[in-house]
Design a protein around this motif. Structure first.
Motif, PDB file in Angstrom:
ATOM      1  N   SER A   1       1.052  -1.218  -0.207  1.00 20.56           N
ATOM      2  CA  SER A   1      -0.253   0.350  -0.054  1.00 20.56           C
ATOM      3  C   SER A   1       1.040   1.406   0.001  1.00 20.56           C
ATOM      4  CB  SER A   1      -1.006   0.071   1.151  1.00 20.56           C
ATOM      5  OG  SER A   1      -0.255  -0.040   2.466  1.00 20.56           O
TER       6      SER A   1
ATOM      7  N   ARG B   1       0.407   5.027  -1.648  1.00 18.12           N
ATOM      8  CA  ARG B   1       0.085   6.074  -0.451  1.00 18.12           C
ATOM      9  C   ARG B   1       0.566   7.601  -0.972  1.00 18.12           C
ATOM     10  NH1 ARG B   1       1.996   4.100   4.339  1.00 18.12           N
ATOM     11  NH2 ARG B   1       0.167   2.469   4.112  1.00 18.12           N
TER      12      ARG B   1
ATOM     13  N   GLN C   1      -6.121  -3.051  -7.370  1.00 17.14           N
ATOM     14  CA  GLN C   1      -5.193  -2.768  -6.293  1.00 17.14           C
ATOM     15  C   GLN C   1      -5.191  -1.058  -6.044  1.00 17.14           C
ATOM     16  OE1 GLN C   1      -4.244  -5.450  -4.690  1.00 17.14           O
ATOM     17  NE2 GLN C   1      -2.281  -4.772  -4.882  1.00 17.14           N
TER      18      GLN C   1
ATOM     19  N   PHE D   1      -6.259   1.281  -2.679  1.00 14.74           N
ATOM     20  CA  PHE D   1      -5.189   1.792  -2.022  1.00 14.74           C
ATOM     21  C   PHE D   1      -4.988   3.502  -2.370  1.00 14.74           C
ATOM     22  CE2 PHE D   1      -2.803  -2.185  -2.092  1.00 14.74           C
ATOM     23  CZ  PHE D   1      -3.279  -2.573  -0.732  1.00 14.74           C
TER      24      PHE D   1
END
Ligand code: GDP
Ligand code: MG
Length: 175
Positions: A77, A81, A107, A111
């Motif tokens: 993640s 970020r 994905q 995230f």
């Protein structure tokens, strides 16, 4: 010397896609502008930096590259970020890499913030005779997912700049 900031804004861009689709080559070619491939492929560059000017704003583009962990679907993640935008790459000669865009997109959506600017990239467009993913199919999928499609060749540099300029434009519009 006093430290004068050399840019007005910094944007984090995350590049994701299957292994071998050309992510690292795209990033290096964009950052180095066609400089010869002087990086040994075994040395992972975790991110590339490139300063560009868009509508008089000096933008520092910080591009995050994976170091091969995408092979094991182990991209974490933290990679996503704080990203302002995401580049989803497949290889136009490998159907599987296009099918897997769905996974990488999921994905990225998991995230990152909703409504994150993203762009889909079909790389290796120079390998025309080996094309396995029709442009129209990919473009319609990208359109359904609410993002543009650009076909690139990191080998000939075709459209490589456009990917990042387009994405940065989109990011700036939403900030
Ligand atoms: P990554 O695993 O997604 O980072 O992919 P790489 O950037 O390491 O590239 C994988 C292989 O594809 C390397 O042998 C590259 O030289 C080659 N490659 C990357 N982009 C292109 C392209 O646009 N055209 C062609 N013909 N080969 C490419
Ligand atoms: Mg790589």
């Amino acid at each position: 010397y006093p430290k004068v900031p050399q840019y007005d804004a910094i944007y984090k861009v995350t590049v994701i896609g299957d292994s071998q689709v050309g992510k690292t080559t795209i990033i290096r070619k964009f950052v180095d502008q066609g400089a010869p491939d002087h990086y040994p492929p075994t040395i992972g560059v975790d991110f590339g930096l490139k300063d560009i000017v868009v509508e008089n704003e000096r933008c520092r583009v910080q591009i995050w590259d994976t170091a091969g962990q995408e092979r094991f679907r182990a991209v974490t993640s933290c990679y996503f970020r704080g990203a302002h935008g995401v580049v989803l790459v497949y290889d136009v000669t490998q159907v599987k890499t296009f099918d897997n865009i769905q996974f990488h997109l999921a994905q990225a959506q998991q995230f990152t913030a909703d409504n994150q600017p993203m762009i889909m990239v079909g790389n290796k467009s120079d390998l025309g005779e080996q094309r396995a993913v029709p442009y129209s199919l990919a473009a319609s999928y990208a359109h359904d997912m609410g993002m543009p499609l650009i076909e690139t060749s990191a080998k000939t540099l075709n459209n490589v700049d456009d990917v990042f300029y387009h994405l940065i434009n989109e990011i700036r519009k939403r900030h």
